[in-house]
Design a protein around this motif. Sequence first.
Motif, PDB file in Angstrom:
ATOM      1  N   GLU A   1       0.829  -1.206   0.000  1.00 23.19           N
ATOM      2  CA  GLU A   1       0.000   0.000   0.000  1.00 23.19           C
ATOM      3  C   GLU A   1       0.871   1.267   0.000  1.00 23.19           C
ATOM      4  O   GLU A   1       1.485   1.609   1.013  1.00 23.19           O
ATOM      5  CB  GLU A   1      -0.883  -0.036   1.260  1.00 23.19           C
ATOM      6  CG  GLU A   1      -1.933   1.043   1.324  1.00 23.19           C
ATOM      7  CD  GLU A   1      -2.708   0.974   2.649  1.00 23.19           C
ATOM      8  OE1 GLU A   1      -2.474   0.035   3.458  1.00 23.19           O
ATOM      9  OE2 GLU A   1      -3.505   1.891   2.888  1.00 23.19           O
ATOM     10  N   LEU A   2       0.888   1.980  -1.118  1.00 22.91           N
ATOM     11  CA  LEU A   2       1.685   3.200  -1.259  1.00 22.91           C
ATOM     12  C   LEU A   2       0.792   4.430  -1.173  1.00 22.91           C
ATOM     13  O   LEU A   2      -0.214   4.522  -1.882  1.00 22.91           O
ATOM     14  CB  LEU A   2       2.424   3.183  -2.603  1.00 22.91           C
ATOM     15  CG  LEU A   2       3.203   4.448  -2.988  1.00 22.91           C
ATOM     16  CD1 LEU A   2       4.339   4.717  -1.989  1.00 22.91           C
ATOM     17  CD2 LEU A   2       3.777   4.305  -4.396  1.00 22.91           C
ATOM     18  N   LEU A   3       1.166   5.359  -0.295  1.00 24.73           N
ATOM     19  CA  LEU A   3       0.420   6.602  -0.128  1.00 24.73           C
ATOM     20  C   LEU A   3       1.336   7.769  -0.498  1.00 24.73           C
ATOM     21  O   LEU A   3       2.433   7.889   0.039  1.00 24.73           O
ATOM     22  CB  LEU A   3      -0.023   6.760   1.336  1.00 24.73           C
ATOM     23  CG  LEU A   3      -0.716   5.547   1.970  1.00 24.73           C
ATOM     24  CD1 LEU A   3      -0.970   5.783   3.459  1.00 24.73           C
ATOM     25  CD2 LEU A   3      -2.028   5.253   1.249  1.00 24.73           C
ATOM     26  N   VAL A   4       0.896   8.606  -1.422  1.00 20.83           N
ATOM     27  CA  VAL A   4       1.682   9.772  -1.824  1.00 20.83           C
ATOM     28  C   VAL A   4       0.930  11.015  -1.367  1.00 20.83           C
ATOM     29  O   VAL A   4      -0.214  11.238  -1.783  1.00 20.83           O
ATOM     30  CB  VAL A   4       1.922   9.796  -3.345  1.00 20.83           C
ATOM     31  CG1 VAL A   4       2.704  11.045  -3.735  1.00 20.83           C
ATOM     32  CG2 VAL A   4       2.668   8.543  -3.786  1.00 20.83           C
ATOM     33  N   ILE A   5       1.569  11.795  -0.488  1.00 22.03           N
ATOM     34  CA  ILE A   5       0.914  12.993   0.043  1.00 22.03           C
ATOM     35  C   ILE A   5       1.511  14.216  -0.644  1.00 22.03           C
ATOM     36  O   ILE A   5       2.700  14.528  -0.462  1.00 22.03           O
ATOM     37  CB  ILE A   5       1.096  13.071   1.583  1.00 22.03           C
ATOM     38  CG1 ILE A   5       0.226  11.994   2.240  1.00 22.03           C
ATOM     39  CG2 ILE A   5       0.689  14.432   2.134  1.00 22.03           C
ATOM     40  CD1 ILE A   5       0.963  10.851   2.790  1.00 22.03           C
ATOM     41  N   ASP A   6       0.704  14.884  -1.467  1.00 21.59           N
ATOM     42  CA  ASP A   6       1.157  16.076  -2.184  1.00 21.59           C
ATOM     43  C   ASP A   6       2.418  15.833  -3.016  1.00 21.59           C
ATOM     44  O   ASP A   6       3.391  16.593  -2.908  1.00 21.59           O
ATOM     45  CB  ASP A   6       1.440  17.224  -1.196  1.00 21.59           C
ATOM     46  CG  ASP A   6       0.170  17.695  -0.514  1.00 21.59           C
ATOM     47  OD1 ASP A   6      -0.891  17.664  -1.165  1.00 21.59           O
ATOM     48  OD2 ASP A   6       0.239  18.087   0.662  1.00 21.59           O
ATOM     49  N   GLY A   7       2.407  14.817  -3.820  1.00 19.40           N
ATOM     50  CA  GLY A   7       3.558  14.545  -4.690  1.00 19.40           C
ATOM     51  C   GLY A   7       3.237  14.868  -6.131  1.00 19.40           C
ATOM     52  O   GLY A   7       2.091  15.174  -6.472  1.00 19.40           O
TER      53      GLY A   7
END
Lengths: 246, 246
Positions: free
Chosen positions: A35-41
Amino acid sequence: MSDRPRPPAVAVVEPQTPGNVGTIARAMKNFGFEELLVIDGPPLEPDGEAYGFAGQAREDILPDHARPSFDELVDSYYTVGFTARTNQDATSHVRFPFVPADELAAELAPVDAAVALVFGREDNGLTNAELARLDRVCSIPASAAYPSLNLGQAATIALYETQELARAESQLPDPTRDRASESEIERLYDRIEQFLVAIDHPEEKRAKTMRLVRRLIGRAHPTDREVITLTGVFRRGARRGEAEED
Amino acid sequence: MSDRPRPPAVAVVEPQTPGNVGTIARAMKNFGFEELLVIDGPPLEPDGEAYGFAGQAREDILPDHARPSFDELVDSYYTVGFTARTNQDATSHVRFPFVPADELAAELAPVDAAVALVFGREDNGLTNAELARLDRVCSIPASAAYPSLNLGQAATIALYETQELARAESQLPDPTRDRASESEIERLYDRIEQFLVAIDHPEEKRAKTMRLVRRLIGRAHPTDREVITLTGVFRRGARRGEAEED
């Protein structure tokens, strides 16, 4: 659902270069994370750098990644923030106490909640304000002269160290499986002793030589195959030694 | 020379992309390694990818790297070859036995010789012919489904795991240093108990609540600062509780 808890998610806060996200995705796939989460990328384009660096993670982890806000991240997970710079002592709580990376898996194993491992920006990592909102601080020991790891490399080490929370089996065979039995090794020592007799190794030196052999082979933890091979070699050597005497 | 032995050299055989050599150089600098050997690799240009990925290693490790032949490498070092694919058992000796990466530092610590950690090509790693000429095989455990690490990431983990052979000090303070003393923690427990009394927590529940508090705080290994802060909080809480009773 199986008994196995869900592997930790991996969150990256404001990554600047898609290539680093691809590197992280590859390490996730290598160590069993999903599970990959990208915050403001930045956007991750299928023909761009992230996919280029991701190896087989281009097939699932990258296309399936989510984009929560930092608030949503903090609300939904037990969060572990990574930083190279900890505080020196407890006079500040933002970066202290911390857990070293090699103790994190044991610490997280009993945690009965969704966990997220959180990484910061390439240049500045996680801010103090962000770290203050996370549940735990983790740091990767490195050289005091240059402790600042590249983002992708830091995440790779973190995922390597916590892989037991994520993957089922490793690719490696059990290294103890093929260790020869003590009785086989003793039989080898007998053969070597017979060999020393057969080649007329001075009697007064035999015990000392055998001790040396025991120490050396004992240290090497030989496999079945090695012991069988060596036993055969010394049997042959003993026969040749005896034959020459005749 | 000090008593400290020379850190292992890092050798890369036929790397195809300069960027990976830069990533390896950066990890070397992060973990205290110094000597980079490139065997049949592309040129590394100061304005190219290798220097771009190398961080501070662009100042010394990259410009100082050497270019021995594979024969020179094998002749001059005790060589440890890294591979993701080991043999399953001892029927072949080229990739078995192997040492897992987390046991390598302990195994190398007593080795009184120049050591080189040897990495292979991005696509195919080290060949069987090359591995057969090396002294030891090391492997990084990963997911059975996808154990093949990127070259730069594999080297980063290997150098992280063997950093104690290379660097002097880490950037991290001793995490045990600020753990509160048992007597301080006991004093906190006393304060909490007084607090429970002051707020009229039911008498029959007090012992159970205190056991719970002990378990929780005991598990957290609180720092001096944390214990002092909490002791103050509960002292204040107890006073407020008593005041309201009046």
